[in-house]
Structure formats: C-alpha cells, structure tokens
Design a protein around this motif. Structure first.
Motif, PDB file in Angstrom:
ATOM      1  N   ARG A  69      59.223  -0.184  90.336  1.00 34.09           N
ATOM      2  CA  ARG A  69      60.660  -0.015  90.140  1.00 34.09           C
ATOM      3  C   ARG A  69      61.383  -1.218  90.719  1.00 34.09           C
ATOM      4  NH1 ARG A  69      60.976   5.768  90.375  1.00 34.09           N
ATOM      5  NH2 ARG A  69      59.567   6.406  88.726  1.00 34.09           N
ATOM      6  N   LYS A  70      62.139  -1.895  89.884  1.00 31.22           N
ATOM      7  CA  LYS A  70      62.803  -3.122  90.305  1.00 31.22           C
ATOM      8  C   LYS A  70      63.687  -2.909  91.532  1.00 31.22           C
ATOM      9  CE  LYS A  70      65.620  -6.929  88.726  1.00 31.22           C
ATOM     10  NZ  LYS A  70      66.315  -7.575  87.650  1.00 31.22           N
ATOM     11  N   TRP A  71      64.423  -1.806  91.586  1.00 36.19           N
ATOM     12  CA  TRP A  71      65.343  -1.578  92.694  1.00 36.19           C
ATOM     13  C   TRP A  71      64.602  -1.419  94.017  1.00 36.19           C
ATOM     14  CZ3 TRP A  71      65.374   2.756  95.727  1.00 36.19           C
ATOM     15  CH2 TRP A  71      64.749   3.903  95.238  1.00 36.19           C
ATOM     16  N   VAL A  72      63.398  -0.866  93.984  1.00 39.68           N
ATOM     17  CA  VAL A  72      62.608  -0.711  95.208  1.00 39.68           C
ATOM     18  C   VAL A  72      62.155  -2.085  95.704  1.00 39.68           C
ATOM     19  CG1 VAL A  72      60.467   0.216  96.191  1.00 39.68           C
ATOM     20  CG2 VAL A  72      61.880   1.643  94.688  1.00 39.68           C
ATOM     21  N   ALA A  73      61.696  -2.929  94.780  1.00 40.52           N
ATOM     22  CA  ALA A  73      61.274  -4.283  95.158  1.00 40.52           C
ATOM     23  C   ALA A  73      62.446  -5.065  95.751  1.00 40.52           C
ATOM     24  CB  ALA A  73      60.692  -5.016  93.953  1.00 40.52           C
ATOM     25  N   GLU A  74      63.614  -4.964  95.115  1.00 44.54           N
ATOM     26  CA  GLU A  74      64.787  -5.684  95.621  1.00 44.54           C
ATOM     27  C   GLU A  74      65.217  -5.161  96.984  1.00 44.54           C
ATOM     28  OE1 GLU A  74      66.177  -8.455  94.449  1.00 44.54           O
ATOM     29  OE2 GLU A  74      64.615  -8.444  92.925  1.00 44.54           O
ATOM     30  N   ALA A  75      65.199  -3.850  97.172  1.00 48.40           N
ATOM     31  CA  ALA A  75      65.559  -3.269  98.474  1.00 48.40           C
ATOM     32  C   ALA A  75      64.570  -3.710  99.549  1.00 48.40           C
ATOM     33  CB  ALA A  75      65.595  -1.746  98.378  1.00 48.40           C
ATOM     34  N   ALA A  76      63.295  -3.746  99.212  1.00 47.14           N
ATOM     35  CA  ALA A  76      62.282  -4.192 100.174  1.00 47.14           C
ATOM     36  C   ALA A  76      62.489  -5.654 100.539  1.00 47.14           C
ATOM     37  CB  ALA A  76      60.880  -3.981  99.604  1.00 47.14           C
ATOM     38  N   ARG A  77      62.779  -6.483  99.552  1.00 51.13           N
ATOM     39  CA  ARG A  77      63.013  -7.907  99.822  1.00 51.13           C
ATOM     40  C   ARG A  77      64.243  -8.112 100.713  1.00 51.13           C
ATOM     41  NH1 ARG A  77      62.080  -8.513  93.858  1.00 51.13           N
ATOM     42  NH2 ARG A  77      59.825  -8.736  93.700  1.00 51.13           N
ATOM     43  N   LEU A  78      65.299  -7.361 100.443  1.00 53.34           N
ATOM     44  CA  LEU A  78      66.501  -7.461 101.279  1.00 53.34           C
ATOM     45  C   LEU A  78      66.219  -7.008 102.712  1.00 53.34           C
ATOM     46  CD1 LEU A  78      69.246  -6.153  98.826  1.00 53.34           C
ATOM     47  CD2 LEU A  78      69.014  -8.476  99.723  1.00 53.34           C
ATOM     48  N   GLY A  79      65.494  -5.906 102.847  1.00 58.80           N
ATOM     49  CA  GLY A  79      65.132  -5.408 104.178  1.00 58.80           C
ATOM     50  C   GLY A  79      64.270  -6.396 104.934  1.00 58.80           C
ATOM     51  N   LEU A  80      63.317  -6.996 104.245  1.00 63.71           N
ATOM     52  CA  LEU A  80      62.447  -7.991 104.877  1.00 63.71           C
ATOM     53  C   LEU A  80      63.236  -9.223 105.296  1.00 63.71           C
ATOM     54  CD1 LEU A  80      59.309  -7.723 102.617  1.00 63.71           C
ATOM     55  CD2 LEU A  80      59.408  -7.251 105.069  1.00 63.71           C
ATOM     56  N   ALA A  81      64.159  -9.648 104.443  1.00 64.66           N
ATOM     57  CA  ALA A  81      64.972 -10.817 104.782  1.00 64.66           C
ATOM     58  C   ALA A  81      65.809 -10.529 106.032  1.00 64.66           C
ATOM     59  CB  ALA A  81      65.868 -11.198 103.612  1.00 64.66           C
ATOM     60  N   LYS A  82      66.351  -9.333 106.104  1.00 65.66           N
ATOM     61  CA  LYS A  82      67.165  -8.950 107.256  1.00 65.66           C
ATOM     62  C   LYS A  82      66.321  -8.872 108.529  1.00 65.66           C
ATOM     63  CE  LYS A  82      70.623  -5.659 108.719  1.00 65.66           C
ATOM     64  NZ  LYS A  82      71.425  -4.500 108.354  1.00 65.66           N
ATOM     65  N   ALA A  83      65.063  -8.448 108.384  1.00 62.16           N
ATOM     66  CA  ALA A  83      64.159  -8.303 109.538  1.00 62.16           C
ATOM     67  C   ALA A  83      63.434  -9.597 109.881  1.00 62.16           C
ATOM     68  CB  ALA A  83      63.143  -7.194 109.268  1.00 62.16           C
TER      69      ALA A  83
END
Length: 102
Positions: A69-83
């Motif tokens: 699911r594209k939205w899950v990948a994007e949310a994970a990438r945003l979370g990783l960038a923030k962390a």
C-alpha cells in the motif's frame, strides 16, 4: 526467529498499537532485508512491508521501505526521516540475540 517475533509483538503491545497485528516476520540477514505482513484494524487484507537495512556498531539503519500500500510506504518513510533513519539496538543479552539474526 521466534524470539525476535515475540520481542516485536511485545513492543507493539507496549506502544498501545492494539489496532496492528503482526502476521508474519522474515529476516534475511544474507540480503539484509526484512519483510512483514501486518493487519491493520479496519483493513480487509494484510499489508506487506519490505525493508532493507544495515547494522553499524550498535545501530540499525533502515535504508529503504516499500509496501503493498503506497500510503503505508510513504508514512514509514516520513516516520523514518523524522527519527533519523536509524535506531539503537538493545544492549545486553537481548542485543546479542538480535544481532545474531541481523
């Protein structure tokens, strides 16, 4: 592998993520990849997640994340960038055991 699965399940529970169920977890240390299937409350089908990683010293860095699911990948990438994209591995015996599988 069962030990890591139990640790991940415990972490999910401790974070209060009762709307997320880990259905499968596979770590391929040779390829430095992790794949998981998760079921989110309200979703009819499991979501597949793939990630590549590297271990440097006592830290694990997530290099790439993809999902069914594209939205899950994007949310994970945003979370990783923030962390900052990397996380401290546990210390002591649990850290040693985790490193054996990574």
């Amino acid at each position: 592998m069962d030990l890591i699965r139990k640790a991940v399940d415990a972490r999910i529970s401790s974070l209060g993520l009762d709307w997320l169920k880990l259905e499968s977890l596979h770590i391929r240390s040779k390829d430095k990849t992790i794949s998981a299937d998760v079921l989110l409350e309200g979703e009819a089908e499991s979501i597949h997640i793939e990630a590549t990683y590297e271990v440097i010293g006592s830290r694990i860095s997530v290099l790439t994340v993809d999902s069914s699911r594209k939205w899950v990948a994007e949310a994970a990438r945003l979370g990783l960038a923030k962390a900052g994209g990397s996380f401290e591995l546990p210390s002591g015996i649990s850290g040693i055991l985790v490193r054996l599988f990574l």
